[in-house]
Design an enzyme around this catalytic site. Sequence first.
Site, PDB file in Angstrom:
ATOM      1  CB  CYS A 259      -0.972  -0.013   1.172  1.00  0.00           C
ATOM      2  SG  CYS A 259      -0.191   0.053   2.802  1.00  0.00           S
ATOM      3  CG  HIS A 310      -4.529  -0.044   3.757  1.00  0.00           C
ATOM      4  ND1 HIS A 310      -3.710  -1.011   3.211  1.00  0.00           N
ATOM      5  CD2 HIS A 310      -5.396   0.313   2.774  1.00  0.00           C
ATOM      6  CE1 HIS A 310      -4.073  -1.223   1.964  1.00  0.00           C
ATOM      7  NE2 HIS A 310      -5.090  -0.429   1.678  1.00  0.00           N
ATOM      8  CG  HIS A 322      -6.451   0.230  -1.628  1.00  0.00           C
ATOM      9  ND1 HIS A 322      -6.578  -0.530  -0.499  1.00  0.00           N
ATOM     10  CD2 HIS A 322      -7.543  -0.083  -2.400  1.00  0.00           C
ATOM     11  CE1 HIS A 322      -7.663  -1.267  -0.558  1.00  0.00           C
ATOM     12  NE2 HIS A 322      -8.279  -1.009  -1.700  1.00  0.00           N
TER      13      HIS A 322
END
Length: 340
Positions: A259, A310, A322
């Site tokens: 990510c 994240h 993402h």
Amino acid sequence: MKRKNFWVLIIAIAILCIIIPGVSGAYKSLSNKNGVQTADQANGEQIQEATSQQAAIPEESREVDEEEDQESPEIYTVQNGDNLWLIAQKYKTSVGAIKELNNLTGDDIKPGQKLLIPAPGTQLRTTENTEAMPSRGLDGSGRYIVQEGDSLWLIAENFKISVDLLKQLNNLTGDRVLPGQTLLVSGTVKPSNQQVAPAPQDKPKQATPAKPKPAPAPEPKPTPTPAPQPRSSVVETAQQYLGYRYVSGGNSPSSGFDCSGFVQYVYKQHGISLPRTASGQAGVGTKVTSLAPGDLVFFTRNVGGGGIGHVGIYIGNNTFIHARNEKYGVTTNSIGFFMV
């Protein structure tokens, strides 16, 4: 005297035998002329009427209901990480069709929610408002902003151009478009200026002494496929990597992305250097109250202390892009229903 009476009786009988049949025939003829029906005639007409009624019954029974049964819509239960776009892709339909069938006014859905999925071939009213597409989605520079439920075919149809021209104008190699993506919908494509070099003319052969054959040159190594080039915005650049694999610790198209590596790589294409981790990137940013395409969105962990776990790039319509995990790779999700 007796003999005379005998002959009178014989003559009377003969006269009756002649008169009675004549009178009976005249009566039958008269009854037919005056419309009087005999029993046999009445029975014949009744039989004929009954036959005609029986023949009319199949005509009434030939009426066929022309309405065709349509397949009932399927019921889908929303799962964690779902959004309307992913569900529409799974069932080969459009976001607009799902929203219309379920009377949804927004894009928010939640886990456990029941949704009706249109059956294949079902005609809904999702195209009734497409006539307003050219005016509702154009930005100040005349480019079209992709809306929920749009497809390349629908956009090309409304702007009266072909799908191939639309793809050439925007350097698209596939048929997928995403909400918030901007597209050129007018213009021409310049033909390639490459020219084929003329074949060399044959020269007369000359006798030359035999020379030793040179050693074969090493075969050239295959040129690696160039990575997609940066587009005019962060969102456009990020969308070029949809479908790339997820690799923990990866930060390039060739090695894969995690990510924070994905976010770092995309922003680097636009001259912006970011820290390598999600928590580090959160520390250098400025908190905003209203998201705009290109902003970063951060998520805290549900376990392990609740720290930043994240990060993704907001692309509009409550959706972000993402590097999710090994199963999905680089993908998009709805912000409200994504959990780390």
